[in-house]
Each structure stands twice: as structure tokens, then as C-alpha cells.
Design a protein around this motif. Structure first.
Motif, PDB file in Angstrom:
ATOM      1  N   ASP A   1     -34.802  59.545 -12.839  1.00  0.00           N
ATOM      2  CA  ASP A   1     -34.561  60.700 -14.038  1.00  0.00           C
ATOM      3  C   ASP A   1     -34.388  61.890 -13.681  1.00  0.00           C
ATOM      4  N   PRO A   2     -33.277  62.578 -13.703  1.00  0.00           N
ATOM      5  CA  PRO A   2     -32.889  63.900 -13.127  1.00  0.00           C
ATOM      6  C   PRO A   2     -33.685  64.864 -13.891  1.00  0.00           C
ATOM      7  N   THR A   3     -34.052  64.633 -15.104  1.00  0.00           N
ATOM      8  CA  THR A   3     -34.786  65.733 -16.035  1.00  0.00           C
ATOM      9  C   THR A   3     -36.060  65.775 -15.539  1.00  0.00           C
ATOM     10  N   LYS A   4     -36.795  64.675 -15.115  1.00  0.00           N
ATOM     11  CA  LYS A   4     -38.108  64.978 -14.662  1.00  0.00           C
ATOM     12  C   LYS A   4     -38.079  65.852 -13.241  1.00  0.00           C
ATOM     13  N   VAL A   5     -37.148  65.273 -12.375  1.00  0.00           N
ATOM     14  CA  VAL A   5     -37.084  66.178 -11.082  1.00  0.00           C
ATOM     15  C   VAL A   5     -36.791  67.674 -11.294  1.00  0.00           C
ATOM     16  N   TYR A   6     -35.916  67.753 -12.337  1.00  0.00           N
ATOM     17  CA  TYR A   6     -35.461  69.116 -12.548  1.00  0.00           C
ATOM     18  C   TYR A   6     -36.833  70.138 -12.914  1.00  0.00           C
ATOM     19  N   LYS A   7     -37.616  69.373 -13.994  1.00  0.00           N
ATOM     20  CA  LYS A   7     -38.621  70.193 -14.359  1.00  0.00           C
ATOM     21  C   LYS A   7     -39.370  70.492 -13.454  1.00  0.00           C
ATOM     22  N   PHE A   8     -39.919  69.595 -12.274  1.00  0.00           N
ATOM     23  CA  PHE A   8     -40.578  69.966 -11.157  1.00  0.00           C
ATOM     24  C   PHE A   8     -40.051  71.136 -10.606  1.00  0.00           C
ATOM     25  N   GLY A   9     -38.639  71.159 -10.336  1.00  0.00           N
ATOM     26  CA  GLY A   9     -37.945  72.124  -9.658  1.00  0.00           C
ATOM     27  C   GLY A   9     -38.017  73.325 -10.249  1.00  0.00           C
ATOM     28  N   LYS A  10     -37.915  73.588 -11.546  1.00  0.00           N
ATOM     29  CA  LYS A  10     -37.958  74.844 -12.285  1.00  0.00           C
ATOM     30  C   LYS A  10     -39.390  75.277 -12.461  1.00  0.00           C
ATOM     31  N   LEU A  11     -40.404  74.583 -12.404  1.00  0.00           N
ATOM     32  CA  LEU A  11     -41.655  74.834 -12.464  1.00  0.00           C
ATOM     33  C   LEU A  11     -41.972  75.732 -11.094  1.00  0.00           C
ATOM     34  N   TYR A  12     -41.634  75.014  -9.935  1.00  0.00           N
ATOM     35  CA  TYR A  12     -41.951  75.500  -8.758  1.00  0.00           C
ATOM     36  C   TYR A  12     -41.082  76.380  -8.219  1.00  0.00           C
ATOM     37  N   GLN A  13     -39.787  76.569  -8.970  1.00  0.00           N
ATOM     38  CA  GLN A  13     -38.889  77.336  -8.421  1.00  0.00           C
ATOM     39  C   GLN A  13     -38.221  76.550  -6.768  1.00  0.00           C
ATOM     40  N   ASP A  14     -38.314  75.537  -6.725  1.00  0.00           N
ATOM     41  CA  ASP A  14     -37.933  74.750  -5.644  1.00  0.00           C
ATOM     42  C   ASP A  14     -36.333  74.549  -5.464  1.00  0.00           C
ATOM     43  N   LYS A  15     -35.720  74.921  -4.851  1.00  0.00           N
ATOM     44  CA  LYS A  15     -34.228  74.793  -4.566  1.00  0.00           C
ATOM     45  C   LYS A  15     -34.082  73.461  -4.234  1.00  0.00           C
ATOM     46  N   LYS A  16     -34.625  72.816  -3.301  1.00  0.00           N
ATOM     47  CA  LYS A  16     -34.456  71.481  -2.851  1.00  0.00           C
ATOM     48  C   LYS A  16     -34.530  70.721  -4.237  1.00  0.00           C
ATOM     49  N   LEU A  17     -35.603  70.527  -4.931  1.00  0.00           N
ATOM     50  CA  LEU A  17     -35.816  69.905  -6.212  1.00  0.00           C
ATOM     51  C   LEU A  17     -34.808  70.019  -7.270  1.00  0.00           C
ATOM     52  N   LEU A  18     -34.165  71.225  -7.314  1.00  0.00           N
ATOM     53  CA  LEU A  18     -33.542  71.586  -8.349  1.00  0.00           C
ATOM     54  C   LEU A  18     -31.976  70.961  -8.033  1.00  0.00           C
ATOM     55  N   GLU A  19     -31.492  71.154  -6.839  1.00  0.00           N
ATOM     56  CA  GLU A  19     -30.341  70.632  -6.272  1.00  0.00           C
ATOM     57  C   GLU A  19     -30.368  69.022  -6.244  1.00  0.00           C
ATOM     58  N   TYR A  20     -31.576  68.575  -6.032  1.00  0.00           N
ATOM     59  CA  TYR A  20     -31.525  67.297  -5.786  1.00  0.00           C
ATOM     60  C   TYR A  20     -31.685  66.541  -7.228  1.00  0.00           C
ATOM     61  N   ALA A  21     -31.982  67.044  -8.186  1.00  0.00           N
ATOM     62  CA  ALA A  21     -31.811  66.694  -9.674  1.00  0.00           C
ATOM     63  C   ALA A  21     -30.407  66.819 -10.157  1.00  0.00           C
ATOM     64  N   ALA A  22     -29.829  67.631  -9.640  1.00  0.00           N
ATOM     65  CA  ALA A  22     -28.363  67.757  -9.967  1.00  0.00           C
ATOM     66  C   ALA A  22     -27.603  66.615  -9.186  1.00  0.00           C
ATOM     67  N   TYR A  23     -28.062  66.187  -8.065  1.00  0.00           N
ATOM     68  CA  TYR A  23     -27.515  65.383  -7.416  1.00  0.00           C
ATOM     69  C   TYR A  23     -27.635  63.908  -8.096  1.00  0.00           C
ATOM     70  N   ILE A  24     -28.799  63.530  -8.275  1.00  0.00           N
ATOM     71  CA  ILE A  24     -29.009  62.274  -8.900  1.00  0.00           C
ATOM     72  C   ILE A  24     -28.552  62.162 -10.313  1.00  0.00           C
ATOM     73  N   ARG A  25     -28.439  63.305 -10.899  1.00  0.00           N
ATOM     74  CA  ARG A  25     -27.524  63.432 -12.236  1.00  0.00           C
ATOM     75  C   ARG A  25     -26.224  62.937 -11.933  1.00  0.00           C
ATOM     76  N   LYS A  26     -25.510  63.483 -10.893  1.00  0.00           N
ATOM     77  CA  LYS A  26     -24.236  63.338 -10.747  1.00  0.00           C
ATOM     78  C   LYS A  26     -23.833  62.054 -10.277  1.00  0.00           C
ATOM     79  N   ILE A  27     -24.536  61.442  -9.467  1.00  0.00           N
ATOM     80  CA  ILE A  27     -24.088  60.085  -9.023  1.00  0.00           C
ATOM     81  C   ILE A  27     -24.600  58.959  -9.969  1.00  0.00           C
ATOM     82  N   ASN A  28     -25.172  59.292 -10.932  1.00  0.00           N
ATOM     83  CA  ASN A  28     -25.664  58.286 -12.027  1.00  0.00           C
ATOM     84  C   ASN A  28     -24.654  58.820 -13.291  1.00  0.00           C
ATOM     85  N   ASN A  29     -23.720  59.699 -13.330  1.00  0.00           N
ATOM     86  CA  ASN A  29     -22.991  59.717 -14.355  1.00  0.00           C
ATOM     87  C   ASN A  29     -23.702  60.445 -15.452  1.00  0.00           C
ATOM     88  N   GLY A  30     -24.701  61.415 -15.231  1.00  0.00           N
ATOM     89  CA  GLY A  30     -25.731  61.545 -16.233  1.00  0.00           C
ATOM     90  C   GLY A  30     -25.097  62.740 -17.161  1.00  0.00           C
TER      91      GLY A  30
END
Length: 459
Positions: A346-375
């Protein structure tokens, strides 16, 4: 380093790694107490009102093709008959071990109700309201909201449910959340056409979820009277109960009692978690373990008017980072424990982690899994909570660069998982994962000594 040497090093590390535990004691409840508790959740009703207004604006802002897709999916669900749940099917788990006959009908009923609710949110004209009410009525009439395979929670044990002892399992709590959303989102409409329905929902939630939750502390998943390590049951169930309490419990005192109890229970979950953030249940369960945790603390943060801030917890941060550390390529993950090789996270869950901790890897990874699954083009219509959460962050993905970290090495010392790849940031070449630890982990499949090899992103 040759592949053989890398495999040898992995096995050595897994052999000598030391399992540790983080004693966070009462981290969540402690943050709450530090705010002097009183008044932390005083604005819940106001925040619910403004959140619903924001949801309406987010739905209105959806492009026409997205709305059309949702309505089309809802019309298809409308044509499907409501499934029948029988006691003989329920009893099959005890007599034959079969759980899927009942579960298939159980989940189909809830799936249809979720779709209808999302469709009505988008249409906003009452066209699906009657069938929503029918679905709610069917669920209110069920003997239990728990699954047959979980009836060991009742004193009578496995078999038919004891209607005088409602028990809370994973999906009783999840059903409670669905009904709470129905009241929250459509309660005003129910009051006009079905004036007693809100009272019925309240009564069922009180009997099946709220009273058992407040009055009992012997459910093993609460963690209060067991030495058993907590797993997804704790956090998934507590998150559902917290959501239900916030959305549907009108008595502020009872609501706050449930919030406080959930904090104490989730602290036990955190206390038993590996310091490296590793999910010993595997990536398939991460969505309802670590993924449920981010939903839980997000609820506490939002409905405390952001008085509760969890951004200083490195453990919670690592629980989020785990999911990209065990990523291989596309939807392939290191599937030790109870996991399939392919998982759509779920990209939304990953994004929430990235946003809370300002973690670029998590934020971009959230966008990645959203993209590959046509989110950006599709919606999970079978999940009202996921739909609402995804709308809240939909526009925030637009500024993110989709990228999978695909680390050169990742070593999770406590769950004893090592990953390594030939080319960092790429699926090309060889990928290796090795498992040590012990076989007493939750959902373990005798994984010690197992290894996984991929080449160019293919197993």
C-alpha cells in the motif's frame, strides 16, 4: 566478492547475530501522559466534522474518468447478490477443518458493502443507499463477526459462536470499523430515511466491540496477561478499534477510555518488536503489522490535533524502512516467513512513514510502488478506510520521483535477514537473501538456512 563468498558471509552473520529487543516500555502512552492527558482528544468531534468536509472536497476534485471508473465498479457490485452465511458452513472448521467456504462468503459480503459505500460517496445522490442499508442489516444480524478459525477466543472453543460472549478477532474489529465508517459518512442520510439504523449500529458496536474491549483484558492479542510475543493481531485489531471509537462512539469518556487502553496495548506490541524494524511475519503481513502501526499513530496524531508527535521514534522509523530493505524488484519481495513472492504494498502507508520521518527513500519508494501498480489510475474499492486515506494524500504524490532504493546490502540483525545485490539501485545481475534467526518466530515456515536468489529481477 564472488557469489559463494557472499553466501558464506551471509550464513556466518546469521549464525552470530544476536537477537535483541527494544524496551520502549510505555512510549505511546507516555507521550500522552506527558501532555497531562486531559484535553488531548477534546477536539475529536470538530476534527471529524472538518475531515468529512475535506473528504467531500477531495472527492469532488477527482477527475471525471476516475469518478466514472468508481461508479462503473459500484454498479457491477450492485448486480451481485448478497452472499448467504450459514451456521453449517461456520461449523465446518470444527468438523472438517475447512475455513474457506464460510470466509469466501463472509468477505464477499463486506467487499460489496465497501464498494457501495465508496460509490455513494462519489455519486452522492442516494442511488446506492438502500443496498448499503441492506448490507448493514445483514451484518448486524450475523451471530458473530469473528471467523470460525478464531473461535478459540470464546470459552466454548471452536464451533458455533456463543452469542452471549462476543469475541473480538481481527475481522470482528475490521467489521466494526466498516460499520463505524457507515455511520460517520452516511449517518445524516440514515436519520432521514432509516431513523433507527444509527441506533442499531450503535447497539451492535457496543455489544460486539466496545463493551468487550473495555471490559476484558484477557484476549491474548491485547498482550496484558501473556508472555507471548505480539504480532499483527495486536496492532491491526487495536487500529480498527481505535478508528471505530473515534468515528462512532459519541460518549467522550468511553471513547477516551478506549483510546487509552489501545495505547497501553500497542506499547506491548512495540516492546516486543525487533529493534531493526524487521517484520518476522514477512512482507505479506507487513501491511497489517507495520502498515497498521502507521495508520494507528496517524489517527492519534490527527485526532489529538497533532499534540502527539511520534517523529522521534527510531524504532517506528525502522519498522517503515523494513519494507524497502526486503524489496527485490517490482512487486517481488524477500518472502521468508508467511509470504508470497509477489506482494502489492500500500503506497499510502509507505508514504505516511516517509512523511513522518522526512525519509526520502521511503517517500520515493511509495511513489514507485504506486506507479508500478497504476495507483494514480485505479482505486481499491473493497477498502473504505484505504480509499479515504489514499484520497487524503493523492495530490502529494505528484511532486515525488518514483524510485526503489534497491540497496547494495541490507542486514537486519534481529530477525537475521541479509540481502545483497550486484548493482545498487538496479535489478540487473544477481540478488541474494539469506535467513538465520530461529524457527519460533511468528508465521515462521522453518526458514532457518533458506536462501533466495534472483537474476535480473527474476527468481
Amino acid at each position: 566478492m564472488t557469489f559463494k563468498k557472499l553466501l558464506f558471509l551471509a550464513l556466518v552473520l546469521c549464525h552470530y547475530g544476536v537477537m535483541a529487543q527494544v524496551d520502549t516500555s510505555s512510549y505511546i502512552f507516555g507521550l500522552y501522559q506527558a501532555k497531562n492527558s486531559t484535553g488531548v482528544f477534546a477536539a475529536v468531534d470538530h476534527i471529524k466534522k472538518t475531515s468529512k468536509e475535506m473528504l467531500r472536497a477531495q472527492i469532488n476534485a477527482l477527475p471525471d474518468n476516475a469518478k466514472k471508473q468508481i461508479i462503473t465498479g459500484t454498479d457491477a457490485a450492485l448486480e451481485r447478490p448478497w452472499t448467504l452465511l450459514t451456521l453449517s458452513q461456520f461449523n465446518e472448521f470444527k468438523t472438517t477443518g475447512n475455513r474457506v467456504n464460510y470466509e469466501n462468503n463472509y468477505f464477499a459480503r463486506r467487499n460489496k458493502l465497501n464498494i457501495l459505500m465508496i460509490g455513494e460517496l462519489v455519486a452522492n445522490d442516494g442511488r446506492y443507499l438502500n443496498e448499503i442499508v441492506n448490507g448493514l442489516g445483514l451484518i448486524c444480524e450475523e451471530s458473530t463477526w469473528a471467523l470460525p478459525a478464531h473461535m478459540s477466543l470464546q470459552k466454548a472453543g471452536n464451533g458455533l459462536p456463543d452469542v452471549n460472549e462476543p469475541v473480538i478477532d481481527l475481522f470482528a474489529s475490521h467489521t466494526g470499523m466498516i460499520l463505524s465508517y457507515a455511520k460517520y459518512l452516511f449517518g445524516d442520510k440514515f436519520s432521514v430515511s432509516y431513523p433507527l439504523l444509527n441506533e442499531r449500529i450503535d447497539a451492535e458496536l457496543k455489544k460486539r466491540i466496545f463493551d468487550p474491549y473495555l471490559n476484558r483484558d484477557d484476549f491474548w492479542w491485547m498482550g496484558f496477561h501473556t508472555s507471548k510475543k505480539m504480532n499483527n493481531w495486536n496492532i491491526f485489531t487495536n487500529t480498527n478499534v481505535l478508528s471505530s471509537a473515534i468515528l462512532a462512539e459519541d460518549d467522550a469518556s468511553r471513547r477516551e477510555s478506549m483510546i487509552e487502553k489501545s495505547m497501553k496495548s500497542v506499547d506491548i506490541f512495540l516492546n516486543s518488536y525487533s529493534p531493526d524494524g524487521g517484520c518476522d511475519e514477512g512482507p505479506s503481513y507487513w501491511g497489517i503489522a507495520g502498515g497498521a502501526l502507521i495508520d494507528y499513530i496517524d489517527l492519534l496524531s490527527v485526532f489529538s490535533n497533532h499534540q502527539l508527535d511520534f517523529s522521534k521514534s527510531e524504532l517506528i522509523h525502522q519498522i517503515g524502512a523494513y519494507i524497502y530493505k526486503v524489496h527485490i524488484d517490482q512487486n517481488y519481495y524477500v518472502n521468508f516467513a508467511d509470504a508470497t513472492a509477489s506482494n502489492a504494498q500500500d503506497p499510502t502507508k509507505v508514504y505516511k512513514f516517509g512523511k513522518l520521518y522526512q525519509d526520502k527513500k521511503l517517500l520515493e519508494y511509495a511513489a514507485y510502488i504506486r506507479k508500478i501498480n497504476n495507483g494514480d489510475q485505479t482505486f481499491d474499492l473493497g477498502n473504505i478506510n484505504g480509499f479515504v486515506n489514499s484520497l487524503a494524500v493523492r495530490d502529494e504524490f505528484k511532486s515525488l520521483n518514483p524510485a526503489a532504493p534497491q540497496l547494495k546490502y541490507a542486514w537486519l540483525n534481529d530477525v537475521q535477514v541479509l540481502t545483497a545485490r550486484q548493482n545498487e539501485g538496479s535489478a540487473t545481475g544477481l540478488f541474494l537473501a539469506v535467513k538465520g534467526g530461529n524457527n519460533a518466530e511468528s508465521h515462521n515456515h522453518n526458514d532457518i538456512g533458506n536462501f533466495i536468489v534472483y537474476n535480473d529481477g527474476t527468481p
